[in-house]
Design an enzyme around this catalytic site. Structure first.
Site, short mmCIF file in Angstrom:
data_model
loop_
_atom_site.label_atom_id
_atom_site.label_comp_id
_atom_site.label_asym_id
_atom_site.label_seq_id
_atom_site.Cartn_x
_atom_site.Cartn_y
_atom_site.Cartn_z
N ARG A 205 -18.10 17.19 101.04
CA ARG A 205 -17.70 16.29 99.97
C ARG A 205 -16.78 15.22 100.55
NH1 ARG A 205 -17.35 21.56 97.94
NH2 ARG A 205 -18.70 21.98 96.13
N LYS A 230 -13.67 22.37 96.81
CA LYS A 230 -13.67 22.29 95.35
C LYS A 230 -13.58 23.67 94.71
CE LYS A 230 -16.36 20.32 91.51
NZ LYS A 230 -17.60 19.59 91.16
N HIS A 291 -21.21 10.70 97.75
CA HIS A 291 -21.78 12.01 97.42
C HIS A 291 -23.28 12.05 97.72
CE1 HIS A 291 -20.49 15.83 95.78
NE2 HIS A 291 -21.61 15.93 95.10
N ARG A 294 -24.14 13.95 100.79
CA ARG A 294 -24.20 15.40 100.57
C ARG A 294 -25.56 15.79 100.00
NH1 ARG A 294 -20.90 19.92 99.73
NH2 ARG A 294 -21.17 21.06 97.77
N HIS A 317 -21.36 25.85 97.24
CA HIS A 317 -21.56 25.91 95.80
C HIS A 317 -21.15 27.28 95.26
CE1 HIS A 317 -24.80 22.53 95.93
NE2 HIS A 317 -23.60 22.04 95.71
N TYR A 326 -31.75 20.91 93.85
CA TYR A 326 -32.31 20.20 94.99
C TYR A 326 -33.76 20.57 95.24
CZ TYR A 326 -27.52 18.77 96.01
OH TYR A 326 -26.27 18.23 95.94
#
Length: 351
Positions: A205, A230, A291, A294, A317, A326
């Site tokens: 990120r 995150k 982003h 990524r 994640h 994705y």
């Protein structure tokens, strides 16, 4: 709390009632009794309710300060939520949480819209307000209800994937243009070009990349610290040979393990640099942003044969459903490639 007898009045019919000032209001409430002892007791209970109300009715600024200490303080980018809540307070005032209504929320959104903010940006403002409401209800237990924070429906997937041509053009632009830091110091053109390549190869990120330190390079692996992630969970990311060599080059001359590899880079200036690049390359109609690098890394991993659990771990994640999106992008790209090939050779896809 001692009961204040001067706040007890008697009506003409002999019933007692409470009469006192609370904030900017005058409270007049019948106690439904003619007995003075019972009236004093009821007055005490009523005043206690208002006292308790003062203890639990946080104002927006107080609620955010508490949320900052408990939630936002450890974020790699804690300035953005601060700025967003400050803006919201400038619009509706430092209102008590319990008094914020749907009317206030509409006023916030309409003001931001008039100022030219996009739907995506407005949604980010509202998301921070939503976090405060959730904490106040579920963790602090100072709210029993709160208005529903509605968000704008955003057009497009916002998961822009770079093709090879756009990647080359973007890298070349970053390499040619020397950016400036906030204090006007010039950075070499390789600064953002290097940063772009690292994010593209690692899937980090934006904030994770900015916070990279010399000590995070561990041979052909890169450590992402929990305080920068995150999900607040540390992870290790493999490094391509190109990314490894680049980071080692950037670490040369930096003796301290805590020295930043991209010293001087800030989230806001990085965003501005990307917007300038998009405009110069005629890509400002797209959802291209930092982003996107990524997103591009994730889809390339899947196309190269990586399984979804591996990609989830690589990207950090917390929920695998975030990674699964994705798969649709990869499937869509394959369908598009097939359609283009059939068009080129004059064939058509079987029904």
């Amino acid at each position: 709390m001692l009961c204040e007898i001067n706040k007890l009045k008697k009506e003409g019919n002999g019933y007692y009632y409470a009469n006192f000032e609370y904030e900017d209001r005058i409270i007049n409430k019948s106690l439904k009794t003619r007995d003075v002892i019972e009236a004093v007791h009821k007055l005490y209970l009523l005043l206690k309710e208002y006292e308790d109300d003062d203890e639990t009715s946080l104002r927006l600024s107080e609620a955010f300060n508490r949320a900052y200490e408990e939630r936002y303080k450890e974020y790699a980018d804690s300035r953005t939520p601060c700025a967003h809540i400050e803006k919201i307070i400038s619009i509706i005032g430092d209102t008590k949480l319990k008094d914020i209504s749907a009317r206030h929320l509409n006023e916030i959104q309409n003001t931001l819209k008039r100022e030219g903010k996009t739907k995506t940006t407005i949604n980010r403002y509202m998301a921070h307000l939503s976090v405060i409401f959730t904490l106040a209800k579920e963790e602090w237990e100072v709210l029993s209800t709160s208005p529903r924070v509605r968000k704008h429906r955003e057009k497009g997937s916002r998961t822009y994937i770079l093709n090879m041509e756009d990647e080359k053009r973007l890298f070349s632009w970053f390499n040619r243009h020397k950016p400036l830091t906030n204090n006007g110091t010039a950075l070499d053109g390789w600064h953002y070009a290097d940063f772009m390549m690292v994010l593209l190869h690692t899937g980090l990120r934006l904030s994770e990349g900015i916070m990279l330190r010399v000590g995070d390079i561990q041979g052909d692996r890169l450590n992402v610290r929990a305080e920068n992630a995150k999900s607040h969970v540390a992870r290790t990311v493999p490094l391509s040979l190109e990314a490894q060599q680049l980071l080692v080059r950037r670490s040369e001359g930096l003796e301290e393990p805590e020295a930043f590899l991209f010293d001087g880079m800030k989230k806001d200036t990085a965003g501005m640099r990307m917007r300038l690049a998009k405009a110069a390359l005629k890509l400002d109609h797209t959802d291209l942003g930092w982003h996107s690098l990524r997103h591009t890394c994730a889809t390339r991993l899947l196309r190269a044969g990586a399984d979804i659990v591996t990609v989830q771990s690589w990207l950090g994640h917390a929920d695998i459903m975030t990674t699964r999106r994705y798969l649709k992008l990869v499937d869509g790209a394959l369908d598009e490639a097939l359609a283009n090939m059939l068009k080129m050779f004059g064939g058509k896809k079987e029904e």
